[in-house]
Design an enzyme around this catalytic site. Structure first.
Site, PDB file in Angstrom:
ATOM      1  N   GLY A  96      17.570  40.603  -3.795  1.00 36.44           N
ATOM      2  CA  GLY A  96      18.349  40.478  -5.035  1.00 36.44           C
ATOM      3  C   GLY A  96      17.577  40.965  -6.247  1.00 36.44           C
ATOM      4  CB  ALA A  97      14.879  43.352  -6.667  1.00 35.79           C
ATOM      5  CB  SER A  99      20.879  41.728 -11.819  1.00 40.57           C
ATOM      6  OG  SER A  99      21.211  40.620 -11.017  1.00 40.57           O
ATOM      7  N   GLY A 100      18.661  40.258 -13.106  1.00 36.07           N
ATOM      8  CA  GLY A 100      18.081  38.957 -13.443  1.00 36.07           C
ATOM      9  C   GLY A 100      16.630  38.774 -13.054  1.00 36.07           C
ATOM     10  N   GLY A 102      15.077  38.660 -10.155  1.00 33.07           N
ATOM     11  CA  GLY A 102      14.503  39.567  -9.155  1.00 33.07           C
ATOM     12  C   GLY A 102      14.059  40.877  -9.780  1.00 33.07           C
ATOM     13  CB  SER A 229      17.365  25.699  -9.117  1.00 32.23           C
ATOM     14  OG  SER A 229      17.755  25.459 -10.460  1.00 32.23           O
ATOM     15  CE1 TYR A 276      22.626  29.165  -7.290  1.00 29.16           C
ATOM     16  CE2 TYR A 276      22.281  27.007  -8.298  1.00 29.16           C
ATOM     17  CZ  TYR A 276      21.896  28.316  -8.114  1.00 29.16           C
ATOM     18  OH  TYR A 276      20.740  28.778  -8.745  1.00 29.16           O
TER      19      TYR A 276
HETATM   20  P1  NDP Z   1      21.485  37.235 -10.747  1.00 27.13           P
HETATM   21  O1  NDP Z   1      22.922  37.091 -10.425  1.00 27.13           O
HETATM   22  O2  NDP Z   1      21.075  38.038 -11.912  1.00 27.13           O
HETATM   23  O3  NDP Z   1      20.697  37.783  -9.476  1.00 27.13           O
HETATM   24  C1  NDP Z   1      21.078  37.468  -8.180  1.00 27.13           C
HETATM   25  C2  NDP Z   1      20.762  38.623  -7.281  1.00 27.13           C
HETATM   26  O4  NDP Z   1      21.173  38.280  -5.957  1.00 27.13           O
HETATM   27  C3  NDP Z   1      21.529  39.900  -7.654  1.00 27.13           C
HETATM   28  O5  NDP Z   1      20.639  40.965  -7.518  1.00 27.13           O
HETATM   29  C4  NDP Z   1      22.608  39.975  -6.605  1.00 27.13           C
HETATM   30  O6  NDP Z   1      23.017  41.278  -6.274  1.00 27.13           O
HETATM   31  C5  NDP Z   1      21.861  39.367  -5.425  1.00 27.13           C
HETATM   32  N1  NDP Z   1      22.768  38.984  -4.347  1.00 27.13           N
HETATM   33  C6  NDP Z   1      23.851  38.191  -4.404  1.00 27.13           C
HETATM   34  N2  NDP Z   1      24.452  38.153  -3.201  1.00 27.13           N
HETATM   35  C7  NDP Z   1      23.728  38.923  -2.367  1.00 27.13           C
HETATM   36  C8  NDP Z   1      23.862  39.301  -1.022  1.00 27.13           C
HETATM   37  N3  NDP Z   1      24.877  38.886  -0.273  1.00 27.13           N
HETATM   38  N4  NDP Z   1      22.936  40.114  -0.489  1.00 27.13           N
HETATM   39  C9  NDP Z   1      21.920  40.582  -1.230  1.00 27.13           C
HETATM   40  N5  NDP Z   1      21.757  40.286  -2.523  1.00 27.13           N
HETATM   41  C10 NDP Z   1      22.657  39.463  -3.088  1.00 27.13           C
HETATM   42  O7  NDP Z   1      20.921  35.733 -10.882  1.00 27.13           O
HETATM   43  P2  NDP Z   1      19.462  35.159 -11.210  1.00 27.13           P
HETATM   44  O8  NDP Z   1      18.528  36.239 -11.457  1.00 27.13           O
HETATM   45  O9  NDP Z   1      19.650  34.112 -12.201  1.00 27.13           O
HETATM   46  O10 NDP Z   1      19.127  34.438  -9.827  1.00 27.13           O
HETATM   47  C11 NDP Z   1      17.981  34.738  -9.085  1.00 27.13           C
HETATM   48  C12 NDP Z   1      17.440  33.467  -8.450  1.00 27.13           C
HETATM   49  O11 NDP Z   1      17.018  32.565  -9.458  1.00 27.13           O
HETATM   50  C13 NDP Z   1      18.452  32.704  -7.608  1.00 27.13           C
HETATM   51  O12 NDP Z   1      17.808  32.256  -6.431  1.00 27.13           O
HETATM   52  C14 NDP Z   1      18.833  31.521  -8.473  1.00 27.13           C
HETATM   53  O13 NDP Z   1      19.207  30.431  -7.694  1.00 27.13           O
HETATM   54  C15 NDP Z   1      17.505  31.272  -9.165  1.00 27.13           C
HETATM   55  N6  NDP Z   1      17.559  30.494 -10.379  1.00 27.13           N
HETATM   56  C16 NDP Z   1      18.218  30.963 -11.488  1.00 27.13           C
HETATM   57  C17 NDP Z   1      18.240  30.213 -12.638  1.00 27.13           C
HETATM   58  C18 NDP Z   1      18.944  30.676 -13.865  1.00 27.13           C
HETATM   59  O14 NDP Z   1      18.932  29.911 -14.834  1.00 27.13           O
HETATM   60  N7  NDP Z   1      19.539  31.854 -13.886  1.00 27.13           N
HETATM   61  C19 NDP Z   1      17.551  28.919 -12.718  1.00 27.13           C
HETATM   62  C20 NDP Z   1      16.896  28.544 -11.499  1.00 27.13           C
HETATM   63  C21 NDP Z   1      16.879  29.309 -10.391  1.00 27.13           C
HETATM   64  P3  NDP Z   1      24.086  42.107  -7.163  1.00 27.13           P
HETATM   65  O15 NDP Z   1      23.299  42.635  -8.309  1.00 27.13           O
HETATM   66  O16 NDP Z   1      24.535  43.148  -6.211  1.00 27.13           O
HETATM   67  O17 NDP Z   1      25.138  41.148  -7.559  1.00 27.13           O
HETATM   68 MG1  PMR Z   2      22.268  22.283 -17.166  1.00 32.08          MG
HETATM   69  C1  PMR Z   2      16.797  19.436 -19.692  1.00 32.08           C
HETATM   70  C2  PMR Z   2      18.072  19.578 -19.472  1.00 32.08           C
HETATM   71  C3  PMR Z   2      18.732  20.654 -18.693  1.00 32.08           C
HETATM   72  C4  PMR Z   2      18.202  21.759 -18.053  1.00 32.08           C
HETATM   73  C5  PMR Z   2      16.764  22.207 -18.000  1.00 32.08           C
HETATM   74  C6  PMR Z   2      19.287  22.450 -17.432  1.00 32.08           C
HETATM   75  C7  PMR Z   2      19.155  23.586 -16.644  1.00 32.08           C
HETATM   76  N1  PMR Z   2      20.449  21.777 -17.719  1.00 32.08           N
HETATM   77  C8  PMR Z   2      20.141  20.669 -18.497  1.00 32.08           C
HETATM   78  C9  PMR Z   2      21.009  19.720 -19.003  1.00 32.08           C
HETATM   79  C10 PMR Z   2      22.401  19.787 -18.933  1.00 32.08           C
HETATM   80  N2  PMR Z   2      23.105  20.748 -18.290  1.00 32.08           N
HETATM   81  C11 PMR Z   2      23.315  18.836 -19.535  1.00 32.08           C
HETATM   82  C12 PMR Z   2      22.916  17.630 -20.352  1.00 32.08           C
HETATM   83  C13 PMR Z   2      24.579  19.271 -19.236  1.00 32.08           C
HETATM   84  C14 PMR Z   2      25.887  18.611 -19.645  1.00 32.08           C
HETATM   85  C15 PMR Z   2      26.383  19.179 -20.870  1.00 32.08           C
HETATM   86  C16 PMR Z   2      24.435  20.480 -18.462  1.00 32.08           C
HETATM   87  C17 PMR Z   2      25.514  21.218 -17.992  1.00 32.08           C
HETATM   88  C18 PMR Z   2      25.361  22.322 -17.140  1.00 32.08           C
HETATM   89  C19 PMR Z   2      26.410  23.078 -16.512  1.00 32.08           C
HETATM   90  C20 PMR Z   2      27.884  22.882 -16.640  1.00 32.08           C
HETATM   91  N3  PMR Z   2      24.141  22.853 -16.754  1.00 32.08           N
HETATM   92  C21 PMR Z   2      24.382  23.849 -15.904  1.00 32.08           C
HETATM   93  C22 PMR Z   2      25.742  24.015 -15.739  1.00 32.08           C
HETATM   94  C23 PMR Z   2      25.940  25.104 -14.819  1.00 32.08           C
HETATM   95  O1  PMR Z   2      26.979  25.571 -14.399  1.00 32.08           O
HETATM   96  C24 PMR Z   2      24.590  25.582 -14.378  1.00 32.08           C
HETATM   97  C25 PMR Z   2      24.423  25.247 -12.936  1.00 32.08           C
HETATM   98  O2  PMR Z   2      24.418  24.116 -12.534  1.00 32.08           O
HETATM   99  O3  PMR Z   2      24.280  26.252 -12.113  1.00 32.08           O
HETATM  100  C26 PMR Z   2      24.099  25.864 -10.763  1.00 32.08           C
HETATM  101  C27 PMR Z   2      23.610  24.765 -15.191  1.00 32.08           C
HETATM  102  C28 PMR Z   2      22.228  24.769 -15.300  1.00 32.08           C
HETATM  103  N4  PMR Z   2      21.524  23.884 -16.068  1.00 32.08           N
HETATM  104  C29 PMR Z   2      20.184  24.213 -16.003  1.00 32.08           C
HETATM  105  C30 PMR Z   2      20.048  25.335 -15.148  1.00 32.08           C
HETATM  106  C31 PMR Z   2      18.732  25.992 -14.815  1.00 32.08           C
HETATM  107  C32 PMR Z   2      21.281  25.670 -14.717  1.00 32.08           C
HETATM  108  C33 PMR Z   2      21.601  26.832 -13.844  1.00 32.08           C
HETATM  109  C34 PMR Z   2      21.106  27.377 -12.803  1.00 32.08           C
HETATM  110  C35 PMR Z   2      20.470  26.966 -11.558  1.00 32.08           C
HETATM  111  O4  PMR Z   2      20.147  25.860 -11.224  1.00 32.08           O
HETATM  112  O5  PMR Z   2      20.231  27.875 -10.879  1.00 32.08           O
END
Ligand code: NDP
Ligand code: PMR
Length: 401
Positions: A96-97, A99-100, A102, A229, A276
């Site tokens: 998944g490199a 975007s984002g 990766g 995460s 997820y």
């Molecule tokens: P992105 O959507 O930017 O990146 C995800 C990547 O995964 C994309 O390159 C996407 O490809 C690829 N992907 C999805 N499905 C497949 C598949 N079937 N086969 C191969 N590749 C696939 O999201 P993030 O960069 O945010 O996510 C990267 C990682 O970070 C994830 O593991 C996520 O759980 C983790 N993470 C993200 C957080 C956040 O706040 N964003 C917080 C904590 C963890 P394509 O470009 O083709 O869609």
């Molecule tokens: Mg969250 C310290 C507080 C904190 C942090 C670090 C995150 C990270 N979130 C926090 C708090 C809250 N979130 C609170 C108080 C709320 C209620 C308003 C809240 C809501 C919320 C939603 C609806 N947060 C979310 C969502 C998502 O849809 C995202 C998610 O769960 O994706 C799976 C998300 C996230 N919050 C984060 C992080 C890192 C995410 C996204 C991604 C992930 O785990 O990969």
């Protein structure tokens, strides 16, 4: 205001968690001192290694002082085995490199000049364009096709990679899908619910197959990283936002996760956001099980991490537009958990190559001044019994047992 709006996006069942939970979440961002001790430990180890290395060198002169001088600057043709090993670039496969996180990690590694990155992506053209758009040079990366939502594609990728005859030094399992608004489950090629099928099962097979390749690497530090995460960890505030991760007794997974009995690991009703978060728990459990089974035997470092909230990535592409608008400022100004893609990429790149992050079995996090520390996983995400059971059930599903 932003907080209120963000709250309004949540299902009506949400109950905001107690003080205790909030304190627990602060652990993710509060300096605990462990990163400092890690640095000290790493420094100590590297000093010891240098001394050991110096002792191994044949003394050429009768005085210790002169011998040390010689060791400090060995002639070019007498490089130590460690020096010889590090001469070549490391090869890192990142799923998944395109975007984002990766992409940012691929870029951070390529920029060091010490890594060749295999960008393992489902969309070849998108990955190629992405690499160019961030200014990566041709010689620093190769795009290879991998669709984690197909076990056949995973096997094909492994075959193709082996055909390149490149060594494998680091594997980063990063790709993920998140379907928070899906009303009905969708499925991978083999019929598994797509979030767990892609994020966990696809990576589970990939990591098991590529472990053999990692074992063969002569690189000084071989690593396998599975991105976790905070939202899968119920010992944090973020992990207590409903729906919460919970694998239960894995009955849904054991019955095939194909929608016939259930498409959720715990056997419950389909919920895309929960699927997820469950998949992230699987990622963190798998990393620890790999560590328990293989670290000692192979010397491979297994690690997971929470890189910070990268609120701008494509992960939220299927969320409602209002969420995508408010989520970044909410994380920036209210939770203060926000990190840019670039910063998150540097963090993951540290887990790939920084000597001070070489400990196996660790879930890394960073505090607000960007220093890394070993974080605590939730009870479920560190449950060794569950990890073993998950391993055994997953092996059956991907055809390894
Ligand atoms: P992105 O959507 O930017 O990146 C995800 C990547 O995964 C994309 O390159 C996407 O490809 C690829 N992907 C999805 N499905 C497949 C598949 N079937 N086969 C191969 N590749 C696939 O999201 P993030 O960069 O945010 O996510 C990267 C990682 O970070 C994830 O593991 C996520 O759980 C983790 N993470 C993200 C957080 C956040 O706040 N964003 C917080 C904590 C963890 P394509 O470009 O083709 O869609
Ligand atoms: Mg969250 C310290 C507080 C904190 C942090 C670090 C995150 C990270 N979130 C926090 C708090 C809250 N979130 C609170 C108080 C709320 C209620 C308003 C809240 C809501 C919320 C939603 C609806 N947060 C979310 C969502 C998502 O849809 C995202 C998610 O769960 O994706 C799976 C998300 C996230 N919050 C984060 C992080 C890192 C995410 C996204 C991604 C992930 O785990 O990969």
């Amino acid at each position: 205001m932003a907080l209120q709006a963000a709250y309004s996006l949540l299902p009506s069942t949400i109950s905001i968690q107690k003080e205790g939970k909030f304190n627990a979440s602060l652990k993710e961002t509060t300096f605990t001192g462990s990163s400092f001790s890690n640095h000290l430990r790493a420094e100590k180890i590297s000093t010891l290694l240098t001394i050991k290395e110096q002792r191994r060198q044949k003394p050429r002169f009768s005085t210790g002082i002169r011998a040390q001088t010689v060791t400090a600057t060995p002639p070019a043709n007498e490089a130590s085995p460690e020096q010889k090993k590090t001469e070549r670039k490391g090869t890192a496969v990142i799923t998944g490199a395109s975007s984002g996180l990766g992409l940012a990690t691929a870029k951070a590694l390529a920029d060091t000049g010490k890594w060749h990155v295999i960008m393992a992506c489902r969309n070849f053209l998108k990955a190629e364009k992405a690499a160019r758009s961030v200014g990566m040079s041709k010689e620093d990366y190769t795009v290879m096709h991998l669709d984690l939502a197909s076990l056949e594609s995973v096997k094909q990728f492994v075959e193709n990679f082996r055909r390149t005859e490149q060594p494998l030094d680091v594997l980063v399992c990063n790709a993920a899908v998140y379907q928070p608004t899906a009303k009905e489950p969708s499925f991978t090629a083999e019929g598994f619910e797509i979030s767990v099928g892609t994020n966990h099962l696809g990576h589970f097979l990939l990591s098991r197959l590529l472990l053999d390749d990692l074992k063969k690497s002569d690189y000084p530090s071989k690593r396998m990283i599975i991105v976790g995460s905070i939202t899968g960890n119920t010992n944090t505030l973020a992990g207590n936002v409903p729906p919460k991760a919970n694998l239960g007794d894995l009955r849904g997974l054991a019955s095939g996760l194909n929608g016939q009995n259930s498409s959720m690991i715990d056997g419950g009703e389909f919920d895309g956001a929960k699927a997820y978060k469950d998949s992230k728990v699987c990622n963190m459990l798998t990393m620890q099980e790999l560590h328990r089974r293989y670290h000692e035997e192979t010397g491979v470092t297994f690690a997971s991490l929470y890189p910070g909230c990268i609120a701008t990535t494509g992960l939220f592409r299927e969320h409602i537009p209002l969420f995508r608008l408010l989520f970044p400022p909410f994380q920036k100004y209210i939770t203060k958990g926000y990190v840019s893609e670039e910063e998150a990429g540097k963090r993951l790149a540290q887990v790939v190559s920084d000597p001070s992050l070489g400990k196996s079995g660790v879930y890394w996090s960073w505090n607000n001044n960007s220093s890394s520390f070993e974080n605590q996983l939730s009870k479920e995400a560190s449950d060794a019994e569950k990890a073993k059971k998950l391993w055994e059930v997953s092996e059956k599903l991907v055809g390894l047992a």
